[in-house]
Design a protein around this motif. Structure first.
Motif, short mmCIF file in Angstrom:
data_model
loop_
_atom_site.label_atom_id
_atom_site.label_comp_id
_atom_site.label_asym_id
_atom_site.label_seq_id
_atom_site.Cartn_x
_atom_site.Cartn_y
_atom_site.Cartn_z
N LEU B 119 0.61 -1.29 0.01
CA LEU B 119 -0.02 0.01 -0.05
C LEU B 119 0.80 1.38 0.13
CD1 LEU B 119 -3.07 -0.70 2.68
CD2 LEU B 119 -3.17 0.22 0.02
N PHE B 120 1.85 1.06 0.82
CA PHE B 120 2.57 2.56 1.12
C PHE B 120 4.07 2.71 0.17
CE2 PHE B 120 -0.39 2.20 4.78
CZ PHE B 120 -1.02 3.40 4.48
N GLU B 121 4.63 1.40 0.01
CA GLU B 121 5.82 1.44 -0.58
C GLU B 121 5.60 0.71 -2.05
OE1 GLU B 121 9.74 -0.50 0.93
OE2 GLU B 121 9.22 1.14 2.28
N HIS B 122 4.56 0.26 -2.46
CA HIS B 122 4.33 -0.06 -3.89
C HIS B 122 5.01 -1.32 -4.09
CE1 HIS B 122 2.20 3.76 -4.22
NE2 HIS B 122 3.30 4.46 -4.11
N ARG B 123 5.24 -1.99 -3.18
CA ARG B 123 5.66 -3.46 -3.29
C ARG B 123 5.66 -4.24 -1.78
NH1 ARG B 123 11.37 -4.41 -1.11
NH2 ARG B 123 11.92 -2.65 -0.05
N PHE B 124 5.20 -5.46 -2.20
CA PHE B 124 4.83 -6.59 -0.97
C PHE B 124 5.99 -6.83 -0.42
CE2 PHE B 124 3.53 -10.33 1.10
CZ PHE B 124 2.31 -10.22 1.54
N LEU B 125 6.06 -6.62 0.97
CA LEU B 125 7.36 -6.77 1.65
C LEU B 125 7.44 -8.23 2.10
CD1 LEU B 125 7.46 -3.70 3.64
CD2 LEU B 125 8.93 -4.07 1.74
N TRP B 126 7.94 -9.19 1.37
CA TRP B 126 7.69 -10.52 1.44
C TRP B 126 8.96 -11.01 2.01
CZ3 TRP B 126 4.69 -14.57 2.59
CH2 TRP B 126 5.00 -15.61 2.28
N PRO B 127 9.00 -11.63 3.38
CA PRO B 127 10.21 -11.83 4.02
C PRO B 127 10.73 -13.31 3.31
CG PRO B 127 8.45 -12.68 5.31
CD PRO B 127 8.04 -12.16 4.13
N GLY B 128 10.16 -14.10 2.56
CA GLY B 128 10.64 -15.42 2.22
C GLY B 128 9.68 -16.34 2.86
N TRP B 129 9.43 -17.51 1.85
CA TRP B 129 8.68 -18.84 2.54
C TRP B 129 9.51 -19.29 3.80
CZ3 TRP B 129 3.71 -19.66 1.60
CH2 TRP B 129 3.37 -19.15 0.47
N ALA B 130 10.65 -19.53 3.81
CA ALA B 130 11.29 -19.91 4.88
C ALA B 130 11.00 -19.28 6.29
CB ALA B 130 12.82 -20.01 4.91
N ALA B 131 10.93 -17.89 6.18
CA ALA B 131 10.89 -16.89 7.23
C ALA B 131 9.48 -16.76 7.66
CB ALA B 131 11.17 -15.76 6.98
N PHE B 132 8.38 -16.92 6.44
CA PHE B 132 7.29 -16.80 6.73
C PHE B 132 6.77 -18.14 7.58
CE2 PHE B 132 2.76 -17.84 5.32
CZ PHE B 132 2.02 -16.78 5.76
N LEU B 133 7.24 -19.39 7.13
CA LEU B 133 6.70 -20.49 7.75
C LEU B 133 7.43 -21.05 8.87
CD1 LEU B 133 6.42 -22.70 4.63
CD2 LEU B 133 4.57 -21.70 5.95
N LEU B 134 8.80 -20.43 9.16
CA LEU B 134 9.51 -21.07 10.26
C LEU B 134 9.70 -20.12 11.28
CD1 LEU B 134 12.13 -23.24 8.27
CD2 LEU B 134 10.41 -23.97 9.71
N ASP B 135 9.61 -18.87 10.94
CA ASP B 135 9.62 -17.57 12.09
C ASP B 135 8.60 -17.84 13.15
OD1 ASP B 135 11.91 -16.50 11.24
OD2 ASP B 135 11.09 -14.66 10.58
#
Lengths: 293, 156
Positions: B119-135
């Motif tokens: 919304l505010f930086e015009h790009r989805f701040l995606w941390p990566g699948w590993a971080a998304f699933l394991l963090d």
């Protein structure tokens, strides 16, 4: 709705409004700038050297410019300090050089404009006649300028400039038959004329018939030389010819101090002036007899 | 809530976050220490205290991350408000439920942060699948300790 819930609702509205305002306003760039500057102030070391570009990647332009300017300033200060050290070292070396040159009797270059040039071409038809050097009028080379070379750590006469082109010049070697330079033997003070013979060896003429010479006697340029500064080594006596009863003078053969066949670089001096020619060289004794040129 | 204890918790949380993201990071994975501490504060002392701490922890995290300044502050505020309001309807006292709560909300928080970026930086701040699933797993393991620390400092 109790008091706590009402307070929580108001606080939620207030915090959400502040957070959304921060999100909407262009604060991210400013925060990044402040962060980069704070990181640089806290730990500047990672920004120096080759890592600067990598560290500044993603940093907003304003902060990057400030950090880059500071890094460059520190680098410039470091180089300035190094330059100061070099200057001091250079001054010490120059003093050493002057002292050693004076001790060795080589003092022709003091206060003289000099220019190094490379030997770029020789005349294959007349190997001992001339060489072309890669400096010319644009580099400040003038007609008749004396040219000296270095053999080991000793300077020696090579010849003089006889032709000046914009970027090249021709040097007439002392070994050419048309070359001559007034010279003397400091041990005895006799002065004569050293001329080329078209070979590697030179001849020193017009020496008194009653003078005695020894192989190995040093020969220097004379203060009366029109082209060369006084006291420059020319060579040393390599052979003493038998006296000719029909001649009023005797001749010795001189082996050159600087072998032109090995010459790679030469030092071109500013043409000699009357002021240069005035004081005689320090170590050798003054000549007893006048000569040509 | 005494101010001094809250301040100790606040700065202790920041130190714990730094420690976890630099020293306890494994293969680039790091627990959401400040997020789980916000949940712990909201569960222990209610939404007001949870939001106060969470908002400023979020701002600190925003300053450190350098992306969408204000997104973490908003996310932590919303999380603290939600858990603080619903804490009486769920079990937040037992370590397993705290771990489940952290594991369930951490991915939502990651998605929220990503959407804020789009919304505010015009790009989805995606941390990566590993971080998304394991963090979240890493965060869940840490949750009982974070809840316990929050309860210790924010006694009602």
């Amino acid at each position: 709705m109790n008091r706590d819930t009402r307070a929580a609702n108001y606080l939620l509205l207030a915090f959400s409004a502040v957070a959304l305002t921060l999100l909407i306003l262009p604060t991210t760039g400013k925060v990044r700038q402040a962060r980069a500057l704070a990181a640089y102030v806290v730990e500047p070391l990672p920004y120096h050297g080759d890592r600067l570009a990598a560290r500044l990647e993603g940093v907003p332009e304003g902060a990057a410019r400030l950090i880059r300017a500071d890094v460059e300033l520190l680098e410039a200060r470091r180089r300035l300090e190094e330059a100061e050290l070099l200057r001091a070292e250079n001054a010490a070396l120059k003093a050493d050089n002057e002292r050693l040159s004076a001790a060795a009797g080589v003092k022709p270059l003091a206060g003289r404009t000099v220019r190094w040039a490379r030997v770029m071409e020789r005349d294959p038809q007349n190997w001992y006649r001339s060489v072309m050097i890669d400096a010319g009028e644009e580099q400040g080379i003038r007609l008749n300028a004396p040219v000296v070379g270095v053999e080991g750590s000793t300077l020696g006469v090579v010849g003089r400039v006889t032709e000046v082109n914009p970027r090249t010049a021709k040097v007439l070697l002392l070994s050419d038959e048309l070359s001559a330079v007034a010279a003397y033997l400091p041990g005895q003070g006799w002065e004569g004329l050293v001329t080329g013979q078209g070979t590697a060896l030179l001849a020193m003429k017009y020496l008194p018939v009653d003078a005695k010479f020894t192989v190995g006697d040093e020969v220097y340029t004379s203060p009366t030389s029109a082209s060369f500064p006084p006291g420059l080594p020319v060579g040393r006596v390599s052979r003493v010819f038998e006296r000719d009863a029909f001649l009023a003078y005797q001749t010795v053969e001189v082996e050159r101090t600087v072998a032109t066949a090995k010459l790679k670089e030469v030092l071109v001096l500013a043409p000699v002036t009357e002021a240069d020619a005035a004081p005689p060289p320090e170590p050798p004794a003054p000549p007893k007899k006048g000569g040509a040129r | 809530m005494r101010v001094l204890e809250a301040a100790v918790l606040f700065f202790g949380g920041l130190a714990a976050h730094w420690l976890a993201s630099t020293q306890l990071s494994v293969w680039g994975l790091a627990p959401h220490v400040l997020f789980v501490l916000t949940l712990g504060a909201a569960a222990a002392a209610g939404p007001v205290q949870g939001m106060c701490l969470g908002f400023f922890w979020g701002l600190a995290l925003d300053a450190l991350s350098g992306h969408v300044f204000g997104a973490n502050a908003l996310g932590f505020t919303l999380a603290a408000y939600g858990l603080g309001t619903l804490r009486r309807q769920m079990d937040t006292a037992s370590p397993p439920s705290q771990a489940v709560l952290a594991a369930a909300t951490a991915p939502l928080y990651t998605l929220f942060y990503g959407f804020a970026g789009s919304l505010f930086e015009h790009r989805f701040l995606w941390p990566g699948w590993a971080a998304f699933l394991l963090d979240p797993v890493y965060t869940a393991l840490l949750a009982p300790f974070a809840f316990s620390a929050a309860r210790r400092f924010l006694k009602p």
